[in-house]
Design a protein around this motif. Sequence first.
Motif, short mmCIF file in Angstrom:
data_model
loop_
_atom_site.label_atom_id
_atom_site.label_comp_id
_atom_site.label_asym_id
_atom_site.label_seq_id
_atom_site.Cartn_x
_atom_site.Cartn_y
_atom_site.Cartn_z
N THR A 173 0.83 -1.21 0.00
CA THR A 173 0.00 0.00 0.00
C THR A 173 0.86 1.26 0.00
OG1 THR A 173 -1.80 -1.12 1.17
CG2 THR A 173 -1.76 1.28 1.27
N VAL A 174 1.86 1.28 0.86
CA VAL A 174 2.74 2.45 0.96
C VAL A 174 3.50 2.65 -0.35
CG1 VAL A 174 4.75 3.40 2.14
CG2 VAL A 174 2.94 2.29 3.47
N VAL A 175 4.04 1.57 -0.91
CA VAL A 175 4.76 1.66 -2.19
C VAL A 175 3.81 2.12 -3.30
CG1 VAL A 175 5.94 0.33 -3.98
CG2 VAL A 175 6.52 -0.03 -1.58
N GLY A 176 2.60 1.55 -3.32
CA GLY A 176 1.63 1.92 -4.34
C GLY A 176 1.26 3.39 -4.28
N TYR A 177 1.00 3.90 -3.07
CA TYR A 177 0.61 5.30 -2.93
C TYR A 177 1.74 6.24 -3.31
CZ TYR A 177 -0.59 9.79 -0.92
OH TYR A 177 -0.81 11.14 -0.75
N PHE A 178 2.91 6.06 -2.69
CA PHE A 178 4.00 7.00 -2.96
C PHE A 178 4.56 6.82 -4.36
CE2 PHE A 178 4.02 7.20 1.72
CZ PHE A 178 4.01 8.58 1.87
N GLY A 179 4.48 5.60 -4.92
CA GLY A 179 4.88 5.40 -6.31
C GLY A 179 3.98 6.18 -7.24
N ALA A 180 2.68 6.16 -6.98
CA ALA A 180 1.74 6.92 -7.80
C ALA A 180 1.99 8.42 -7.68
CB ALA A 180 0.30 6.59 -7.37
N LYS A 181 2.29 8.87 -6.47
CA LYS A 181 2.58 10.29 -6.28
C LYS A 181 3.85 10.71 -7.02
CE LYS A 181 -0.59 11.37 -4.93
NZ LYS A 181 -1.51 12.52 -4.97
N LEU A 182 4.84 9.84 -7.00
CA LEU A 182 6.11 10.13 -7.66
C LEU A 182 5.93 10.20 -9.18
CD1 LEU A 182 9.17 10.55 -7.20
CD2 LEU A 182 9.45 8.07 -7.44
N ILE A 183 5.20 9.23 -9.73
CA ILE A 183 5.01 9.19 -11.18
C ILE A 183 4.17 10.38 -11.67
CG2 ILE A 183 3.95 7.87 -13.06
CD1 ILE A 183 4.65 5.32 -11.45
N THR A 184 3.14 10.72 -10.92
CA THR A 184 2.28 11.84 -11.33
C THR A 184 2.82 13.19 -10.87
OG1 THR A 184 0.93 11.56 -9.31
CG2 THR A 184 0.21 10.41 -11.31
N GLN A 185 3.89 13.16 -10.07
CA GLN A 185 4.55 14.37 -9.57
C GLN A 185 3.57 15.26 -8.78
OE1 GLN A 185 6.46 16.23 -12.96
NE2 GLN A 185 8.15 14.77 -12.94
N ASP A 186 2.74 14.59 -7.98
CA ASP A 186 1.83 15.29 -7.07
C ASP A 186 2.35 15.20 -5.65
OD1 ASP A 186 0.05 16.00 -9.07
OD2 ASP A 186 -1.10 14.15 -8.87
N MET A 187 2.07 16.22 -4.86
CA MET A 187 2.44 16.19 -3.46
C MET A 187 1.41 15.40 -2.65
SD MET A 187 5.30 17.67 -2.89
CE MET A 187 5.22 17.99 -1.12
N PRO A 188 1.86 14.60 -1.69
CA PRO A 188 0.90 13.90 -0.82
C PRO A 188 0.07 14.91 -0.03
CG PRO A 188 3.10 12.97 -0.61
CD PRO A 188 3.25 14.24 -1.39
N SER A 189 -1.18 14.57 0.23
CA SER A 189 -2.07 15.46 0.98
C SER A 189 -2.03 15.12 2.47
CB SER A 189 -3.50 15.35 0.46
OG SER A 189 -4.02 14.06 0.76
N ALA A 190 -2.49 16.05 3.28
CA ALA A 190 -2.53 15.84 4.73
C ALA A 190 -3.46 14.68 5.08
CB ALA A 190 -2.99 17.12 5.43
N SER A 191 -4.61 14.59 4.40
CA SER A 191 -5.57 13.53 4.71
C SER A 191 -4.99 12.15 4.41
CB SER A 191 -6.86 13.74 3.90
OG SER A 191 -7.49 14.94 4.25
#
Length: 361
Positions: free
Chosen positions: A61-79
């Motif tokens: 889950t952690v790899v999937g989320y942060f991998g998606a954020k890295l590829i899309t170049q979006d910042m993680p949200s507080a929520s």
Amino acid sequence: MRAILLGGGLALIVSLLGTRVAIHLFTQWGYGQEIRDDGPTSHHTKRGTPTMGGVVIILATVVGYFGAKLITQDMPSASALLLLFLFVGTGLVGFLDDFIKISKQRSLGLRSKAKMIGLTVIALVFGGLALSPWLEDDRGQTPASRHLSFIRDIGWITLPAVVVLILIWLIIAATTNAVNLTDGLDGLATGACVMVFGAYMLVNIWQNNQWCGQTGLDQPNLCYEVRDPLDLAVVAAAITGACFGFLWWNASPAAIFMGDTGSLSLGGALAGLAILTRTELLLIILGGLFLVETLSVMAQVGYFKLTKGKRIFRMAPLHHHFEMLGWEQVTVVIRFWIITGICVAVGLGVFYAEWVTGAGI
């Protein structure tokens, strides 16, 4: 939307491949499941099956989320970060429980008091941060609200912060315990979680499409005041993908169990999604199977004490009752999955119908 697909896909791949590696390593290290002597006798053949597979679900889950954020170049949200904190934190409590079971070679791990203290600390930190003005967005929205919620916040009920913290603790404690009780047959809890987390992914996507922060969507009965709904959908998708990959190996006959590491983390994530999406009471419908399993234990224990030894069910939780009636484990699991599917369909139907009617709550 691309981040949702990437998060779910990456988590699925990591979980599918990572679980196979975990089975090999955990077997080599002797991380086998201890079976309760008072459980169904058919479960004794499962003794020694690798456990603590929830570690893979969390990692995927952690790899999937942060991998998606890295590829899309979006910042993680507080929520999303708060939800992952709750997910990993409750999983850590479960990991300690599993590790004690393995190291001590017994079916009981952490004492119930120690486990509750751990969950309470995680829940209160999560609740405090979720209500903190430090995490307000530019519209003044905090990740959690001070209102009780069903489809959205029930606006006429504003609660003191202390009461909200207690409610958050209760929701997290109840949901983690409910998923833990349901995790008693091969694939049962994993398959049910796939459906409920998948439902929350759809809820978050819909909330994002009808978010009150968009221009022209300012009608309180038609839009949703939720902070970061799209990013919550990415986390929900990642957990769904991770559970799907794990289910490949956890389906009967299970090659690995998720253990308390998995059940507590998944329960914590479900509670977190309900709180952060303002759908706390809707979780009762979506997670109807978990509620029924918990109520069966409460009824059994209460009736046993009141009648000084009599029982309502042959064994609790409820899935063991049907085992004792002679149902095959696979039959119990599939039928309980069907029940979960019905609960999810009803919950999503209620969620959508409320928006269509514009009734508001």
